[in-house]
Enzyme design. Structure first.
Site, PDB file in Angstrom:
ATOM      1  N   GLU A 143      11.935   1.651  -4.167  1.00 11.75           N
ATOM      2  CA  GLU A 143      11.826   2.712  -3.579  1.00 11.75           C
ATOM      3  C   GLU A 143      12.719   3.103  -2.318  1.00 11.75           C
ATOM      4  O   GLU A 143      13.259   4.191  -2.294  1.00 11.75           O
ATOM      5  CB  GLU A 143      10.359   3.172  -3.287  1.00 11.75           C
ATOM      6  CG  GLU A 143       9.526   3.338  -4.480  1.00 11.75           C
ATOM      7  CD  GLU A 143       8.148   2.802  -4.545  1.00 11.75           C
ATOM      8  OE1 GLU A 143       7.359   2.678  -3.461  1.00 11.75           O
ATOM      9  OE2 GLU A 143       7.536   2.494  -5.691  1.00 11.75           O
ATOM     10  N   GLU A 200      11.140  -7.207  -9.433  1.00 14.19           N
ATOM     11  CA  GLU A 200      10.382  -5.929  -9.539  1.00 14.19           C
ATOM     12  C   GLU A 200      11.537  -5.209 -10.718  1.00 14.19           C
ATOM     13  O   GLU A 200      11.951  -4.293  -9.783  1.00 14.19           O
ATOM     14  CB  GLU A 200       9.990  -5.348  -8.413  1.00 14.19           C
ATOM     15  CG  GLU A 200       8.956  -5.987  -7.506  1.00 14.19           C
ATOM     16  CD  GLU A 200       8.280  -5.047  -6.749  1.00 14.19           C
ATOM     17  OE1 GLU A 200       6.862  -5.194  -6.873  1.00 14.19           O
ATOM     18  OE2 GLU A 200       8.922  -4.217  -5.704  1.00 14.19           O
ATOM     19  N   GLY A 245       1.339  -2.896  -6.307  1.00 11.65           N
ATOM     20  CA  GLY A 245       1.147  -1.676  -5.695  1.00 11.65           C
ATOM     21  C   GLY A 245       0.118  -0.968  -6.061  1.00 11.65           C
ATOM     22  O   GLY A 245      -1.013  -1.223  -5.299  1.00 11.65           O
ATOM     23  N   GLY A 246      -0.130  -0.040  -7.054  1.00  6.40           N
ATOM     24  CA  GLY A 246      -1.278   0.583  -7.313  1.00  6.40           C
ATOM     25  C   GLY A 246      -2.518  -0.155  -7.231  1.00  6.40           C
ATOM     26  O   GLY A 246      -3.622   0.377  -6.574  1.00  6.40           O
ATOM     27  N   TRP A 249       0.738  -1.214  -0.028  1.00  7.30           N
ATOM     28  CA  TRP A 249       0.155   0.003  -0.012  1.00  7.30           C
ATOM     29  C   TRP A 249       0.723   1.189  -0.023  1.00  7.30           C
ATOM     30  O   TRP A 249       0.266   2.448  -0.208  1.00  7.30           O
ATOM     31  CB  TRP A 249      -0.998   0.052   1.259  1.00  7.30           C
ATOM     32  CG  TRP A 249      -2.252  -1.177   1.177  1.00  7.30           C
ATOM     33  CD1 TRP A 249      -2.079  -1.860   0.331  1.00  7.30           C
ATOM     34  CD2 TRP A 249      -2.906  -1.503   2.142  1.00  7.30           C
ATOM     35  NE1 TRP A 249      -3.308  -2.993   0.468  1.00  7.30           N
ATOM     36  CE2 TRP A 249      -3.745  -2.538   1.710  1.00  7.30           C
ATOM     37  CE3 TRP A 249      -3.191  -0.725   3.490  1.00  7.30           C
ATOM     38  CZ2 TRP A 249      -4.914  -3.174   2.583  1.00  7.30           C
ATOM     39  CZ3 TRP A 249      -4.291  -1.324   4.205  1.00  7.30           C
ATOM     40  CH2 TRP A 249      -5.097  -2.487   3.740  1.00  7.30           C
ATOM     41  N   LYS A 250       2.139   1.131   0.196  1.00  6.31           N
ATOM     42  CA  LYS A 250       2.924   2.147   0.086  1.00  6.31           C
ATOM     43  C   LYS A 250       2.687   3.338   1.094  1.00  6.31           C
ATOM     44  O   LYS A 250       2.162   2.999   2.062  1.00  6.31           O
ATOM     45  CB  LYS A 250       3.235   2.697  -1.187  1.00  6.31           C
ATOM     46  CG  LYS A 250       3.661   1.604  -2.288  1.00  6.31           C
ATOM     47  CD  LYS A 250       4.065   2.132  -3.697  1.00  6.31           C
ATOM     48  CE  LYS A 250       4.492   0.923  -4.512  1.00  6.31           C
ATOM     49  NZ  LYS A 250       5.084   1.483  -5.702  1.00  6.31           N
ATOM     50  N   HIS A 270      12.604  -2.934  -1.184  1.00  3.65           N
ATOM     51  CA  HIS A 270      11.888  -2.490  -2.319  1.00  3.65           C
ATOM     52  C   HIS A 270      12.665  -1.431  -2.968  1.00  3.65           C
ATOM     53  O   HIS A 270      13.649  -0.619  -2.388  1.00  3.65           O
ATOM     54  CB  HIS A 270      10.621  -2.076  -1.693  1.00  3.65           C
ATOM     55  CG  HIS A 270       9.493  -1.619  -2.572  1.00  3.65           C
ATOM     56  ND1 HIS A 270       9.567  -0.341  -3.249  1.00  3.65           N
ATOM     57  CD2 HIS A 270       8.593  -2.129  -3.315  1.00  3.65           C
ATOM     58  CE1 HIS A 270       8.911  -0.217  -4.338  1.00  3.65           C
ATOM     59  NE2 HIS A 270       8.013  -1.587  -4.236  1.00  3.65           N
TER      60      HIS A 270
HETATM   61  P1  PGA Z   1       2.896  -1.148  -8.832  1.00  2.00           P
HETATM   62  O1  PGA Z   1       4.117  -1.282  -7.654  1.00  2.00           O
HETATM   63  O2  PGA Z   1       2.016  -2.120  -8.736  1.00  2.00           O
HETATM   64  O3  PGA Z   1       2.370   0.069  -8.684  1.00  2.00           O
HETATM   65  O4  PGA Z   1       3.735  -1.005 -10.193  1.00  2.00           O
HETATM   66  C1  PGA Z   1       4.613  -2.436  -7.487  1.00  2.00           C
HETATM   67  C2  PGA Z   1       5.384  -2.259  -6.344  1.00  2.00           C
HETATM   68  O5  PGA Z   1       6.000  -1.224  -6.049  1.00  2.00           O
HETATM   69  O6  PGA Z   1       5.551  -3.419  -5.396  1.00  2.00           O
END
Ligand code: PGA
Length: 263
Positions: A105, A175, A242-243, A12-13, A103
């Site tokens: 990010e 990823e 993610g999204g 969910w970031k 991750h």
């Molecule tokens: P995303 O993100 O599905 O929005 O591309 C995946 C993730 O960052 O784990």
């Protein structure tokens, strides 16, 4: 033939509010129970923001628990003077069974090194958590033909010192950085090639059985429309989302696609 239960994670970031997180957890748990008989055939984990872990954990427990709870990151030490950080022991104490480490990010926005990711992985395992280790190449690395080399470097650094016994609590998430949040997805064939290469690295670090047993998720713009063909690939064991994990209906459709690919 390998028998690996697919695993789908909802990252969910830094999204949701406390109310939205509780509602999303309720909808995901209810949908899984209704749709697949307590999530049969697929393991599902959600990774809410830290402040909402207790709230989301309470909702998931109330629903009878087909959905596991995870932290989006973990610090390297069990406790200490590390302002702003959260330990694996604290995550366990809040009901988490899983943690994400490395991750993209964290690696590329917050500057985490391969070595730091390795320390975090070992800390998560020693706290008794299952760890989802994220690896993946950036666009220039892909264009330079270095996808497999980057994945291998990240894997070797992270798994150094992780014994074969603990490896059963590690899930790898491949990823590609250029696919995360961009709407661009690796083709199923490209993703499969990268996954097979990752599995080969695990075989060379451990053995063939360990490589066959470890689950490798794909992440990067997975949506209900592309999930099934990705998960149909022989070395893709579910996804890190993610999204699309922020909409219960989309996330449930993706979980259903993974359940359908169970082998
Ligand atoms: P995303 O993100 O599905 O929005 O591309 C995946 C993730 O960052 O784990």
């Amino acid at each position: 033939m390998p028998s690996r239960k697919p695993i789908v994670g909802g990252n969910w970031k830094m999204y949701t509010t406390q109310d939205a997180a509780a509602g999303l957890a309720r909808d995901v748990a209810a949908g899984l129970i209704a749709g697949t008989g307590e999530g049969a055939g697929v393991e599902v984990v959600v990774f809410p923001p830290f402040p909402y872990l207790l709230t989301v954990g309470a909702v998931l427990r109330e629903r009878g628990g087909p959905v596991a709870l995870g932290g989006q990151d973990v610090w390297t030490q069990p406790e200490g003077a590390f302002t702003g950080e959260v330990s694996g022991e604290m995550l366990r104490d809040c009901g988490c069974t899983h943690a994400l480490v490395g991750h993209s990010e964290r690696r590329h926005v917050l500057g985490e090194s391969d070595e730091l990711v390795g320390e975090k992985l070992r800390a998560a395992l020693s706290a008794g958590l299952h760890a989802v280790l994220c690896v993946g190449e950036k666009l220039d690395e892909r264009e330079g033909g270095r996808t497999d080399a980057v994945n291998e470097r990240q894997l070797r650094a992270a798994l150094a010192g992780v014994g074969a016994g603990d490896l059963s609590r590690v899930v790898i998430a491949y990823e590609p950085v250029w696919a995360i949040g961009t709407g661009k997805t690796a083709t199923p064939e490209d993703a499969q090639r990268a996954h097979a290469a990752i599995r080969a690295v695990v075989a060379s670090m451990y053995d063939a059985d360990a490589a066959e047993a470890i689950r490798i998720q794909y992440g990067g713009s997975v949506k209900p429309g592309n999930a099934a063909e990705l998960f149909a690939q022989p070395d893709i064991d579910g996804g890190l989302i993610g999204g699309a994990s922020l909409q219960a209906s989309d996330f449930l459709a993706i979980c259903g696609a993974a359940g359908g690919s169970a082998r």
